[in-house]
Write a protein that holds these residues in place. Structure first.
Motif, PDB file in Angstrom:
ATOM      1  N   TYR A  11       7.705  10.958   4.630  1.00  0.00           N
ATOM      2  CA  TYR A  11       6.347  10.412   4.725  1.00  0.00           C
ATOM      3  C   TYR A  11       5.471  11.224   5.678  1.00  0.00           C
ATOM      4  O   TYR A  11       4.354  11.615   5.335  1.00  0.00           O
ATOM      5  CB  TYR A  11       6.404   8.957   5.192  1.00  0.00           C
ATOM      6  N   ALA A  50      11.241  -3.822   0.957  1.00  0.00           N
ATOM      7  CA  ALA A  50      10.852  -2.417   0.876  1.00  0.00           C
ATOM      8  C   ALA A  50      11.632  -1.571   1.866  1.00  0.00           C
ATOM      9  O   ALA A  50      12.006  -0.436   1.556  1.00  0.00           O
ATOM     10  CB  ALA A  50       9.352  -2.280   1.136  1.00  0.00           C
ATOM     11  N   CYS A  51      11.898  -2.115   3.051  1.00  0.00           N
ATOM     12  CA  CYS A  51      12.648  -1.370   4.063  1.00  0.00           C
ATOM     13  C   CYS A  51      14.030  -0.991   3.544  1.00  0.00           C
ATOM     14  O   CYS A  51      14.498   0.137   3.728  1.00  0.00           O
ATOM     15  CB  CYS A  51      12.764  -2.202   5.337  1.00  0.00           C
ATOM     16  N   PHE A  57      11.415   7.798   1.079  1.00  0.00           N
ATOM     17  CA  PHE A  57      10.062   7.307   0.818  1.00  0.00           C
ATOM     18  C   PHE A  57       9.560   7.709  -0.569  1.00  0.00           C
ATOM     19  O   PHE A  57       9.011   6.895  -1.311  1.00  0.00           O
ATOM     20  CB  PHE A  57       9.083   7.820   1.881  1.00  0.00           C
ATOM     21  N   LEU A  90      16.217   4.892   8.186  1.00  0.00           N
ATOM     22  CA  LEU A  90      14.925   5.262   7.608  1.00  0.00           C
ATOM     23  C   LEU A  90      14.569   6.710   7.918  1.00  0.00           C
ATOM     24  O   LEU A  90      13.447   7.147   7.619  1.00  0.00           O
ATOM     25  CB  LEU A  90      13.822   4.351   8.157  1.00  0.00           C
ATOM     26  N   ARG A  92       8.007  -6.473   3.189  1.00  0.00           N
ATOM     27  CA  ARG A  92       8.431  -5.404   4.104  1.00  0.00           C
ATOM     28  C   ARG A  92       9.947  -5.324   4.210  1.00  0.00           C
ATOM     29  O   ARG A  92      10.528  -4.233   4.242  1.00  0.00           O
ATOM     30  CB  ARG A  92       7.815  -5.612   5.494  1.00  0.00           C
ATOM     31  N   ILE A  96       5.993  -1.068   8.350  1.00  0.00           N
ATOM     32  CA  ILE A  96       7.403  -1.202   8.713  1.00  0.00           C
ATOM     33  C   ILE A  96       7.719  -0.389   9.957  1.00  0.00           C
ATOM     34  O   ILE A  96       8.316  -0.889  10.919  1.00  0.00           O
ATOM     35  CB  ILE A  96       8.305  -0.755   7.537  1.00  0.00           C
ATOM     36  N   PHE A 111       4.995   1.157   4.216  1.00  0.00           N
ATOM     37  CA  PHE A 111       5.885   1.937   5.070  1.00  0.00           C
ATOM     38  C   PHE A 111       5.316   2.062   6.484  1.00  0.00           C
ATOM     39  O   PHE A 111       6.049   1.937   7.468  1.00  0.00           O
ATOM     40  CB  PHE A 111       6.116   3.329   4.467  1.00  0.00           C
ATOM     41  N   ARG A 112       4.018   2.293   6.594  1.00  0.00           N
ATOM     42  CA  ARG A 112       3.403   2.400   7.921  1.00  0.00           C
ATOM     43  C   ARG A 112       3.582   1.108   8.720  1.00  0.00           C
ATOM     44  O   ARG A 112       3.844   1.139   9.925  1.00  0.00           O
ATOM     45  CB  ARG A 112       1.914   2.742   7.791  1.00  0.00           C
ATOM     46  N   PHE A 144      13.555   1.872   1.066  1.00  0.00           N
ATOM     47  CA  PHE A 144      13.253   3.138   1.726  1.00  0.00           C
ATOM     48  C   PHE A 144      14.506   3.728   2.379  1.00  0.00           C
ATOM     49  O   PHE A 144      14.714   4.941   2.358  1.00  0.00           O
ATOM     50  CB  PHE A 144      12.164   2.942   2.778  1.00  0.00           C
ATOM     51  N   THR A 193       2.701   2.042  -1.399  1.00  0.00           N
ATOM     52  CA  THR A 193       3.966   2.129  -0.659  1.00  0.00           C
ATOM     53  C   THR A 193       3.722   2.705   0.731  1.00  0.00           C
ATOM     54  O   THR A 193       4.418   2.343   1.686  1.00  0.00           O
ATOM     55  CB  THR A 193       4.981   3.017  -1.404  1.00  0.00           C
ATOM     56  N   ALA A 202      13.279   8.806   4.987  1.00  0.00           N
ATOM     57  CA  ALA A 202      11.980   8.290   4.551  1.00  0.00           C
ATOM     58  C   ALA A 202      10.887   8.656   5.548  1.00  0.00           C
ATOM     59  O   ALA A 202       9.771   9.025   5.155  1.00  0.00           O
ATOM     60  CB  ALA A 202      12.055   6.772   4.382  1.00  0.00           C
TER      61      ALA A 202
END
Length: 218
Positions: A118, A25-26, A34, A111, A22, A67, A64-65, A29, A60, A114
């Motif tokens: 998303y 990935a954060c 995203f 973010l 996470r 995070i 993302f959810r 993003f 992904t 992103a």
């Protein structure tokens, strides 16, 4: 007994791996939005094999959810815990405003793009998790304003107005930060306006300098 210990150890190791995924990935993003981030990108950022990554996450979107949900819950839980402990409403609000100002200044860590990409997908149009997050954030600020007014630390401010002005100004500045350079005076004025709405004019909690590391342009 040994089997139980091994399961606990495996669970802890698995959660540590998920947390590392996470975090990596954060950053991706925030940098790319995203839509441009792939599972391959996350594999490269974490050093995991494709199979290793898919052991923890299917997509992904799932990452993302988690995070976004984690970020929101962390702020909510911290603020409510501090209120339950009877901490100063002014200090709680000031710590939040300092955080908002720092994040508005740091467009590279945002973010916002992103999140827009998303949650603008067709499946979320009629039942938007983003709207739910807004309502949760707004309710948190309304609770904090009520708490501060009951303690005599805040002015008779309308909590709904304060929440809307802060949340939408914050998101707007962060989104704009992806498209243009944000002068440090802009975040300083946003949070300064909120301080003026909620703190008594004689409050000694208002900082003399913006938190962007440079002077305001006012």
């Amino acid at each position: 007994m040994d089997g139980k210990k091994n399961r606990i150890k495996a669970n802890r190791k698995g959660e540590a791996s998920r947390r590392r995924i996470r975090e990596s990935a954060c950053a991706l993003f925030a940098q790319k939005g995203f839509k441009e981030v792939t599972m391959k990108d996350i594999c490269e950022a974490t050093g995991l094999s494709r199979g290793g990554l898919y052991c923890h996450y299917e997509s992904t979107g799932q990452i993302f959810r988690e995070i976004v949900g984690e970020l929101m819950r962390e702020q909510d839980d911290t603020v409510r815990l501090r209120m339950e402990r009877g901490e100063s409403a002014a200090k709680i609000a000031e710590s939040l405003l300092e955080k908002y100002e720092r994040e508005m200044c740091d467009g590279g860590a945002s973010l916002s793009v992103a999140i827009y990409e998303y949650f603008s997908q067709p499946e979320y149009v009629s039942d938007s998790p983003l709207e739910k997050e807004y309502r949760r954030s707004a309710e948190l600020w309304r609770e904090l304003i009520r708490y501060g007014r009951e303690r005599g630390e805040f002015r008779e401010a309308d909590g709904a107005v304060v929440a809307d002005l802060l949340i939408f100004a914050y998101q707007g500045v962060r989104m704009a930060g992806k498209l243009m350079a944000i002068e440090p005076g802009i975040p300083a004025r946003v949070v300064g306006g909120i301080r003026a709405m909620i703190f008594p004019q004689t409050s000694d909690l208002q900082p003399e300098q913006p938190f962007c590391g440079c002077e305001s342009d006012e």
